[in-house]
Design a protein around this motif. Structure first.
Motif, PDB file in Angstrom:
ATOM      1  N   LEU A 129     -34.382  59.421  16.366  1.00  0.00           N
ATOM      2  CA  LEU A 129     -32.993  59.187  16.751  1.00  0.00           C
ATOM      3  C   LEU A 129     -32.475  57.963  16.019  1.00  0.00           C
ATOM      4  O   LEU A 129     -33.227  57.028  15.726  1.00  0.00           O
ATOM      5  N   ILE A 130     -31.178  57.974  15.723  1.00  0.00           N
ATOM      6  CA  ILE A 130     -30.500  56.788  15.203  1.00  0.00           C
ATOM      7  C   ILE A 130     -29.495  56.344  16.255  1.00  0.00           C
ATOM      8  O   ILE A 130     -28.664  57.138  16.719  1.00  0.00           O
ATOM      9  N   MET A 131     -29.586  55.086  16.639  1.00  0.00           N
ATOM     10  CA  MET A 131     -28.710  54.517  17.666  1.00  0.00           C
ATOM     11  C   MET A 131     -27.702  53.601  16.992  1.00  0.00           C
ATOM     12  O   MET A 131     -28.071  52.699  16.223  1.00  0.00           O
ATOM     13  N   VAL A 132     -26.419  53.840  17.243  1.00  0.00           N
ATOM     14  CA  VAL A 132     -25.348  53.019  16.681  1.00  0.00           C
ATOM     15  C   VAL A 132     -24.509  52.493  17.840  1.00  0.00           C
ATOM     16  O   VAL A 132     -23.907  53.272  18.585  1.00  0.00           O
ATOM     17  N   CYS A 133     -24.491  51.169  18.007  1.00  0.00           N
ATOM     18  CA  CYS A 133     -23.719  50.555  19.092  1.00  0.00           C
ATOM     19  C   CYS A 133     -22.611  49.691  18.490  1.00  0.00           C
ATOM     20  O   CYS A 133     -22.894  48.788  17.683  1.00  0.00           O
ATOM     21  N   ASN A 134     -21.396  49.966  18.886  1.00  0.00           N
ATOM     22  CA  ASN A 134     -20.230  49.241  18.388  1.00  0.00           C
ATOM     23  C   ASN A 134     -19.695  48.350  19.504  1.00  0.00           C
ATOM     24  O   ASN A 134     -19.158  48.839  20.501  1.00  0.00           O
ATOM     25  N   VAL A 183     -25.883  63.626  19.304  1.00  0.00           N
ATOM     26  CA  VAL A 183     -26.416  64.217  20.534  1.00  0.00           C
ATOM     27  C   VAL A 183     -25.968  63.461  21.776  1.00  0.00           C
ATOM     28  O   VAL A 183     -26.153  63.961  22.898  1.00  0.00           O
ATOM     29  N   PHE A 184     -25.418  62.255  21.586  1.00  0.00           N
ATOM     30  CA  PHE A 184     -24.850  61.538  22.732  1.00  0.00           C
ATOM     31  C   PHE A 184     -23.797  60.579  22.212  1.00  0.00           C
ATOM     32  O   PHE A 184     -23.983  59.947  21.165  1.00  0.00           O
ATOM     33  N   ASN A 185     -22.709  60.456  22.999  1.00  0.00           N
ATOM     34  CA  ASN A 185     -21.607  59.593  22.591  1.00  0.00           C
ATOM     35  C   ASN A 185     -20.964  59.035  23.857  1.00  0.00           C
ATOM     36  O   ASN A 185     -20.414  59.784  24.671  1.00  0.00           O
ATOM     37  N   SER A 186     -21.042  57.715  24.031  1.00  0.00           N
ATOM     38  CA  SER A 186     -20.487  57.108  25.245  1.00  0.00           C
ATOM     39  C   SER A 186     -18.968  57.131  25.265  1.00  0.00           C
ATOM     40  O   SER A 186     -18.352  56.856  26.301  1.00  0.00           O
ATOM     41  N   ASP A 187     -18.343  57.472  24.117  1.00  0.00           N
ATOM     42  CA  ASP A 187     -16.877  57.523  24.041  1.00  0.00           C
ATOM     43  C   ASP A 187     -16.334  58.909  24.371  1.00  0.00           C
ATOM     44  O   ASP A 187     -15.141  59.169  24.232  1.00  0.00           O
ATOM     45  N   HIS A 188     -17.202  59.802  24.842  1.00  0.00           N
ATOM     46  CA  HIS A 188     -16.747  61.159  25.188  1.00  0.00           C
ATOM     47  C   HIS A 188     -15.682  61.067  26.280  1.00  0.00           C
ATOM     48  O   HIS A 188     -15.764  60.240  27.195  1.00  0.00           O
ATOM     49  N   SER A 189     -14.687  61.911  26.179  1.00  0.00           N
ATOM     50  CA  SER A 189     -13.584  61.868  27.150  1.00  0.00           C
ATOM     51  C   SER A 189     -14.055  62.163  28.568  1.00  0.00           C
ATOM     52  O   SER A 189     -13.456  61.683  29.541  1.00  0.00           O
ATOM     53  N   VAL A 248     -23.236  55.687  19.845  1.00  0.00           N
ATOM     54  CA  VAL A 248     -23.421  57.053  19.389  1.00  0.00           C
ATOM     55  C   VAL A 248     -24.885  57.220  18.995  1.00  0.00           C
ATOM     56  O   VAL A 248     -25.460  56.350  18.333  1.00  0.00           O
ATOM     57  N   ILE A 249     -25.465  58.336  19.398  1.00  0.00           N
ATOM     58  CA  ILE A 249     -26.863  58.613  19.071  1.00  0.00           C
ATOM     59  C   ILE A 249     -26.916  59.876  18.224  1.00  0.00           C
ATOM     60  O   ILE A 249     -26.367  60.919  18.603  1.00  0.00           O
ATOM     61  N   PHE A 250     -27.572  59.752  17.068  1.00  0.00           N
ATOM     62  CA  PHE A 250     -27.745  60.877  16.158  1.00  0.00           C
ATOM     63  C   PHE A 250     -29.220  61.291  16.155  1.00  0.00           C
ATOM     64  O   PHE A 250     -30.109  60.442  16.157  1.00  0.00           O
ATOM     65  N   GLN A 251     -29.436  62.601  16.113  1.00  0.00           N
ATOM     66  CA  GLN A 251     -30.805  63.132  16.101  1.00  0.00           C
ATOM     67  C   GLN A 251     -31.087  63.782  14.758  1.00  0.00           C
ATOM     68  O   GLN A 251     -30.268  64.541  14.237  1.00  0.00           O
ATOM     69  N   LYS A 252     -32.270  63.472  14.209  1.00  0.00           N
ATOM     70  CA  LYS A 252     -32.671  64.060  12.933  1.00  0.00           C
ATOM     71  C   LYS A 252     -33.119  65.501  13.128  1.00  0.00           C
ATOM     72  O   LYS A 252     -33.908  65.809  14.015  1.00  0.00           O
ATOM     73  N   LYS A 253     -32.604  66.398  12.288  1.00  0.00           N
ATOM     74  CA  LYS A 253     -33.015  67.801  12.278  1.00  0.00           C
ATOM     75  C   LYS A 253     -33.450  68.155  10.864  1.00  0.00           C
ATOM     76  O   LYS A 253     -32.701  67.930   9.914  1.00  0.00           O
ATOM     77  N   GLN A 254     -34.661  68.670  10.734  1.00  0.00           N
ATOM     78  CA  GLN A 254     -35.122  69.062   9.402  1.00  0.00           C
ATOM     79  C   GLN A 254     -34.235  70.169   8.834  1.00  0.00           C
ATOM     80  O   GLN A 254     -33.834  71.087   9.549  1.00  0.00           O
ATOM     81  N   MET A 255     -33.938  70.061   7.553  1.00  0.00           N
ATOM     82  CA  MET A 255     -33.086  71.068   6.908  1.00  0.00           C
ATOM     83  C   MET A 255     -33.843  72.370   6.750  1.00  0.00           C
ATOM     84  O   MET A 255     -35.030  72.381   6.394  1.00  0.00           O
ATOM     85  N   GLU A 256     -33.178  73.443   7.077  1.00  0.00           N
ATOM     86  CA  GLU A 256     -33.799  74.755   6.962  1.00  0.00           C
ATOM     87  C   GLU A 256     -33.935  75.137   5.488  1.00  0.00           C
ATOM     88  O   GLU A 256     -33.092  74.828   4.662  1.00  0.00           O
ATOM     89  N   GLY A 257     -35.025  75.873   5.201  1.00  0.00           N
ATOM     90  CA  GLY A 257     -35.257  76.332   3.839  1.00  0.00           C
ATOM     91  C   GLY A 257     -35.830  75.240   2.981  1.00  0.00           C
ATOM     92  O   GLY A 257     -35.951  75.424   1.784  1.00  0.00           O
TER      93      GLY A 257
END
Length: 630
Positions: free
Chosen positions: A551-556, A578-584, A621-630
């Motif tokens: 996961l990559i965590m970005v805090c502003n 995969v997660f965002n604290s600014d979601h409405s 905001v939290i980003f999750q790594k997904k391996q590229m298909e193919g």
């Protein structure tokens, strides 16, 4: 439980290695020559005489004199029943008479009474076998640990102001904890104490679960229900000091017994309490037996040990003129240190998966190192520096924060030399410090809630286990009041309801993501991203699990949106928000990254690849790594 102390049991007691002294000291129902009654035993080596006084003899103990052997007074009184009220009538060497509660009483009279109560701890049919079986396989350092700290007297109150019982809490509190994604509850106050408003830190009954909320068996039901629902139970435990109430441990047999004789070592001047004499073997037997008692009898999973710093030094909270030294010329309380090492060694020998947590604000090294390696032997330490630094930053206005971002990142950049728990505890909610929401700066209410969302997300993403005090999960605004219920009515306000929804969602996200807890204390579980440059208010880092979960965590921490912001990554993969604290849904402005970002071969922040994202204002905001298909 056995009652009359054998010579071997007394030998171990006086040696400081009797770890189940509650089995023969105190009051125990038993039968002798086919006659039922109660056996009493109390340690009072300096007394001239000790008698049993109670409701059965008009509180006149002269006809129930105890006999003494090796400093322990005993007496069997036939035909006494469970529920009998009693105290020990202690005649001192000066012929003064004290009425003392039983240090080993299993139950105590509800205030304003202070008598001990003859109580059986048998008869409860535990149903937590599955929990106990699973717990033996747990490696807690590699498991999620998200603690909900609860003051039982003020979580909720009845309409008439009365307390919820242990049984009522077993239904309502446990359901709430499960629903909100916590893994454990930490309970305060449990041991009997003198005031309803007490936080539980001035104890009068170390073996008495407080009668304010019900009986011992009802408390067993509460713990049992927690375990059946997969929730661990931690209790606040107070071996650092005890109160001076006349019926308690203070000068128990006319002279200092449980406390140091030297008042310079035996009293906390600010707290107005006595300090246990850690050099006395019988005190070791009393305290270590007590720690094990809560695990043996009540199936408690762990202890949060209060005020450890005060046990490590002889000069805690003392003026320069009052300072003293040990025999080696230092200020360490060598006996206190040795006691803590012994305590943890004994606990883990019997309960290898116990949670032993030090509430310690000192810089003493090796709190979570094994005792045989010179450490104190705890498996967790509260990281109070993290708490103080982050909250001090969040209190400041945007103008004041400029340049102070290292307060946030200090705990990320320094070498993690302890197994930390990151606590936002009751101390951060009580008057005059304001609640967590009350501490947040902001030009309007939206910014205050946004600040609290990004702070809580930062807590969840940061390496280490987590603790949150009750009320923080829905943004209580007022200071915590131990004499009143939490302000549940604020949930009628949409902002608070949305914030509670946010915390619940984030908690469950934390539980589901191994990258956030599996390698909390391993170097490979964390990687900082440009932590030296936080002038833009951004704190970024990566978290990893054992099987390449990333996961990559970005805090502003500033109210500006960053569009097209490039973040360096190591490999050509896709990264999905995969997660965002600014979601409405959480009360945020709704700035989200809808599509997955494919890493480009564009070096950035010392990495060969990078992604371009949008970072919302005052948000995580939290980003999750997904391996590229193919």
């Amino acid at each position: 439980m056995t009652s009359s102390p054998s010579s071997d049991a007394l030998y171990l007691f006086h040696e400081g290695t009797q770890y189940q002294s509650y089995r023969f000291l105190g009051s125990h129902l038993e039968e002798r020559d086919a006659v039922g009654g109660v056996h009493f035993a109390v340690w009072a080596p300096n007394a001239k005489q000790v008698n049993v006084s109670g409701s059965f003899n008009g509180w006149d103990g002269r006809n129930h004199a105890m006999s003494v052997s090796d400093g322990v007074w005993t007496l069997f009184i036939p035909e006494l029943k469970e529920g009998t009220l009693y105290k020990y009538e202690i005649i001192t060497s000066n012929d003064d008479c004290y009425l003392k509660s039983d240090p080993y009483a299993f139950s105590s009279e509800l205030r304003p009474g202070t008598a001990s109560i003859v109580t059986s701890l048998g008869g409860y049919a535990w149903q937590d076998e599955d929990w106990l079986a699973r717990k033996t396989a747990h490696q807690f350092l590699q498991q999620p640990l998200l603690i909900y700290e609860v003051h039982l007297g003020s979580w909720k109150r009845k309409e008439d102001g009365g307390f919820y019982s242990y049984g009522e809490l077993a239904d309502e509190l446990v359901d709430y904890v499960v629903e909100h994604g916590f893994t454990h509850i930490e309970l305060m106050p449990l041991m009997e104490h003198p005031l309803d408003k007490s936080w539980g830190y001035q104890v009068t009954g170390y073996y008495s679960v407080t009668s304010r909320f019900g009986t011992p068996q009802e408390f067993m039901y509460l713990v049992d229900r927690c375990h059946q629902r997969g929730i661990g139970v931690i209790m606040d435990w107070v071996p650092a000091h005890f109160c001076k109430d006349a019926h308690g441990l203070s000068r128990f047999d006319g002279v200092p017994l449980y406390e140091y004789t030297d008042s310079r070592k035996g009293e906390h001047p600010t707290w107005g309490t006595h300090i246990f004499d850690y050099g006395k073997p019988e005190v070791h037997s009393f305290l270590i037996s007590n720690a094990l008692f809560w695990m043996d009898v009540y199936h408690i999973d762990g202890l949060r040990v209060d005020a450890v710093y005060s046990m490590l030094t002889l000069n805690f909270d003392r003026s320069e003129e009052e300072r003293i030294t040990n025999d080696e010329g230092g200020e360490e309380n060598l006996e206190g240190i040795a006691f803590l090492q012994k305590l943890n060694a004994v606990i883990f020998a019997r309960y290898p998966n116990a949670l032993m947590m030090a509430e310690d604000s000192s810089s003493f090294p090796g709190v979570t190192e094994p005792a045989q390696q010179g450490g104190l032997g705890f498996n967790y330490k509260w990281d109070l520096s993290f708490t103080w630094n982050t909250l001090d930053y969040m209190k400041k206005s945007q103008e004041q924060r400029s340049g102070l971002e290292p307060q946030l990142t200090k705990s990320l950049q320094e070498r993690r030399n302890e197994n930390y728990i990151l606590p936002y505890s009751h101390d951060e909610m009580a008057h005059p410090d304001k609640s967590l929401l009350g501490k947040m700066s902001g030009s309007d209410n939206w910014q205050r809630f946004a600040n609290l969302r990004v702070l809580y997300a930062y807590l969840i993403g940061h390496p280490g286990k987590k603790l949150l005090f009750m009320g923080s999960e829905f943004g209580q605004e007022q200071d915590w009041d131990s004499e009143a219920a939490l302000a549940w009515d604020v949930l009628q306000d949409r902002e608070h309801e949305q914030f509670q929804h946010f915390v619940k969602a984030l908690n469950h996200f934390y539980i589901s993501e191994k990258a956030l807890w599996e390698l909390d204390y391993a170097p490979e579980g964390f990687e900082g991203i440009d932590l030296e440059d936080t002038t833009d208010g951004l704190v970024m880092f990566g978290r990893k699990g054992k099987e390449d979960e990333a996961l990559i965590m970005v805090c502003n921490f500033k109210p500006e949106t960053h569009e097209g912001y490039r973040i360096g990554v190591k490999e050509p993969a896709q990264y999905r928000e995969v997660f965002n604290s600014d979601h409405s849904d959480f009360g945020g402005s709704g700035v989200i990254n809808e599509s997955a970002q494919t890493a480009e071969e564009w070096s950035c922040q010392n990495q060969p690849y990078s992604i371009t994202v949008t970072i919302p204002p005052l948000a995580a905001v939290i980003f999750q790594k997904k391996q590229m298909e193919g």
